[in-house]
Enzyme design. Structure first.
Site, mmCIF file in Angstrom:
data_model
loop_
_atom_site.group_PDB
_atom_site.id
_atom_site.type_symbol
_atom_site.label_atom_id
_atom_site.label_comp_id
_atom_site.label_asym_id
_atom_site.label_seq_id
_atom_site.Cartn_x
_atom_site.Cartn_y
_atom_site.Cartn_z
ATOM 1 C CB ALA A 155 4.003 4.256 -8.532
ATOM 2 C CB CYS A 156 4.277 8.072 -5.580
ATOM 3 S SG CYS A 156 5.197 7.058 -4.404
ATOM 4 C CB SER A 157 1.223 9.611 -9.967
ATOM 5 O OG SER A 157 2.437 10.318 -9.948
ATOM 6 C CB SER A 333 -0.786 7.667 -4.202
ATOM 7 O OG SER A 333 -1.713 6.927 -3.431
#
Length: 373
Positions: A155-157, A333
């Protein structure tokens, strides 16, 4: 232990821009149409009437003023409320690979490398356009790189987790120069009919070159002093689209879209972020005053301010925790990498900084950096 650096970065930014004013105007037209079409059910209490959005609400909630998108057609049509574009044939690059090519070329130039130097490509993003063949392998072919490639999703990481994988590959001897790309084609997963989320995401692609310090020739490189990755399960940020959807007798109209419980995310995730960053700072004996930059995940201005205060113990000064979400919106990300790419100048050799992303999972990826040359 082998020293590893980020020796180059690149950003591909789509030309089309959607402003808050445009989004609000189309959303409010949609609200009028919906409420008129459902007037009888609304009056009977069977359906909730939709409320207007506003630029003031969006900026207060997020700090976002505009966003870049690959395809603007359809987004602002109150009868469509989604980007509209044709599916590309197999002999044409998919959008995410096309974006990655552009960002990768800038990063290669900045690092003083060619595609022939690359022996690992990681395509890391919050959404992957197809399961297989891997987008990274198609990018490898398009660039003319060797070695191997794979896709990944945290995901956003995704960007910071991918850079950590790159570091480990170099230290483990399975790669020498790694290209990490983060093609965030996020606009199709936005529910433009939702007041709470119609403004959140934009499209962009970032790229970084990771290599051993001994092979780096770039004028501006950053040693990765430390890495800390953390995951903890939560349902508070979710997207349920799946390859098995066609097997279900019921249809979930919300499945393809991002959704979150924002207040719970703020309350639960930010302490986790601060704990991860402060723990890595303590391990490396880095004091808050030693940090010259905080390149943080670009999801929400209030989250960034909160995180910066927790890390520094004070309000950040101008330029210490640069924001790019006002013009890019949330780019999943890629956000912290955009902030790094656009705001890494002005530091001197030995200056320390933190690059951190966080999001669904929950997931937190923290990199402690130092200007190497």
């Amino acid at each position: 232990m082998k020293k590893v650096v980020i020796s180059g970065s690149g950003v591909f930014t789509p030309e089309s821009i959607v402003t808050n004013e445009e989004l609000v105007a189309s959303f409010n037209q949609y609200v009028d149409l919906f409420n008129a079409e459902n007037a009888e059910a609304i009056n009977a209490g069977e359906v909730a009437a939709l409320e207007y959005s506003s630029c003031e609400f969006i900026e207060k909630a997020s700090g976002i003023k505009s966003r870049h998108v690959l395809y603007k057609d359809g987004i602002l049509d109150p009868n469509t409320m989604q980007p509209v574009f044709h599916k590309r044939p197999e002999d044409q690059l998919p959008e995410m690979v096309e974006m990655a090519v552009a960002a990768a070329k800038e990063a290669l130039v900045q690092a003083g490398k060619t595609a022939a130097d690359i022996d690992l490509i990681i395509c890391a993003a919050s959404n992957i356009q197809r399961p297989y063949p891997a987008l990274s392998i198609e990018l490898q072919k398009e660039l003319g790189a060797g070695g191997y490639a794979f896709d990944m999703n945290v995901a956003c990481s995704s960007a910071t987790f991918a850079i950590s994988n790159a570091v480990n590959a170099i230290r483990g001897g399975t790669a020498s120069v790694v290209l990490v790309v983060n093609p965030e084609f996020a606009s199709p997963q936005v529910n433009y009919t939702s007041r709470d989320s119609h403004f959140i995401f934009g499209d962009v692609c970032t790229a970084t070159i990771i290599e051993a310090a001994e092979t780096a020739t770039a004028e501006n490189s950053y040693e990765i002093l430390g890495m800390k990755l953390k995951t903890e399960f939560s349902n508070n940020i979710r997207c349920d689209v799946s390859y098995v959807d066609h097997c279900h007798p019921e249809v979930d109209p919300e499945a393809p879209f991002f959704r979150q419980q924002g207040r719970k995310v703020f309350k639960e995730l930010l302490p986790l972020v601060a704990d991860v960053i402060q723990g890595e700072m303590d391990r490396l004996q880095i004091a808050p005053d030693d940090l010259k930059r905080l390149w943080l995940h670009q999801a929400n201005i209030n989250m960034n301010i909160f995180a910066a205060r927790k890390i520094l113990g004070r309000d950040p000064e101008a330029g210490e925790a640069p924001l790019v979400l006002d013009t890019y919106a949330n780019t999943a990300s890629a956000g912290s990498i955009i902030a790094f790419h656009q705001n890494k100048q002005g530091l001197v050799v030995g200056d320390k900084a933190v690059l951190c992303s966080f999001g669904a999972g929950y997931s937190v990826g923290c990199l402690m950096l130092q200007r190497n040359r």
